[in-house]
Scaffold this motif. Structure first.
Motif, PDB file in Angstrom:
ATOM      1  N   SER A  59       0.927  -1.070  -0.001  1.00 21.80           N
ATOM      2  CA  SER A  59      -0.046  -0.242  -0.114  1.00 21.80           C
ATOM      3  C   SER A  59       0.760   1.372   0.034  1.00 21.80           C
ATOM      4  O   SER A  59       0.699   2.322  -0.598  1.00 21.80           O
ATOM      5  N   LEU A  60       2.026   1.133   0.785  1.00 19.28           N
ATOM      6  CA  LEU A  60       2.830   2.239   0.832  1.00 19.28           C
ATOM      7  C   LEU A  60       3.617   2.601  -0.753  1.00 19.28           C
ATOM      8  O   LEU A  60       3.807   3.549  -1.218  1.00 19.28           O
ATOM      9  N   LEU A 101       2.015   1.983  -3.472  1.00 19.56           N
ATOM     10  CA  LEU A 101       1.042   2.266  -4.321  1.00 19.56           C
ATOM     11  C   LEU A 101       0.743   3.801  -3.989  1.00 19.56           C
ATOM     12  O   LEU A 101       0.266   4.577  -4.968  1.00 19.56           O
ATOM     13  N   GLU A 102       0.975   4.273  -2.716  1.00 18.68           N
ATOM     14  CA  GLU A 102       0.686   5.749  -2.471  1.00 18.68           C
ATOM     15  C   GLU A 102       1.870   6.343  -3.187  1.00 18.68           C
ATOM     16  O   GLU A 102       1.575   7.611  -3.496  1.00 18.68           O
ATOM     17  N   LEU A 103       2.978   5.865  -3.627  1.00 22.45           N
ATOM     18  CA  LEU A 103       4.013   6.770  -4.145  1.00 22.45           C
ATOM     19  C   LEU A 103       3.619   6.845  -5.740  1.00 22.45           C
ATOM     20  O   LEU A 103       4.211   7.698  -6.303  1.00 22.45           O
TER      21      LEU A 103
END
Length: 80
Positions: free
Chosen positions: A74-75, A77-79
């Motif tokens: 998820s981190l 994907l946040e980028l």
């Protein structure tokens, strides 16, 4: 269907506990406790305890790995 996260955990992250120096003293204490249990309650009770504890530990470790993997994904994907 194969659980990909479980496969990764089993093949990549499940290292030998003896390779972690901090565990040496705890293993020694655990061995003494197991000897006392064996003497007091017998081998069958000790085997049942060992089996149950190892199942609990495996489930907890896999769950932590799964959560960490999902957090990492998820981190990433946040980028994007």
């Amino acid at each position: 269907m194969t659980d990909v996260i479980e496969f990764l955990y089993e093949s990549q992250c499940n290292e030998e506990p003896e390779s972690i120096p901090e565990l040496a003293e705890l293993y020694e204490k655990e061995s003494e406790i197991f000897d006392n249990i064996h003497t007091a309650l017998g081998l069958k009770a000790l085997d049942q305890l060992n089996y149950t504890q190892s199942q609990i530990s495996h489930i907890l470790e896999l769950d932590c790995f799964r959560k960490g993997f999902l957090l990492g994904a998820s981190l990433m994907l946040e980028l994007l």
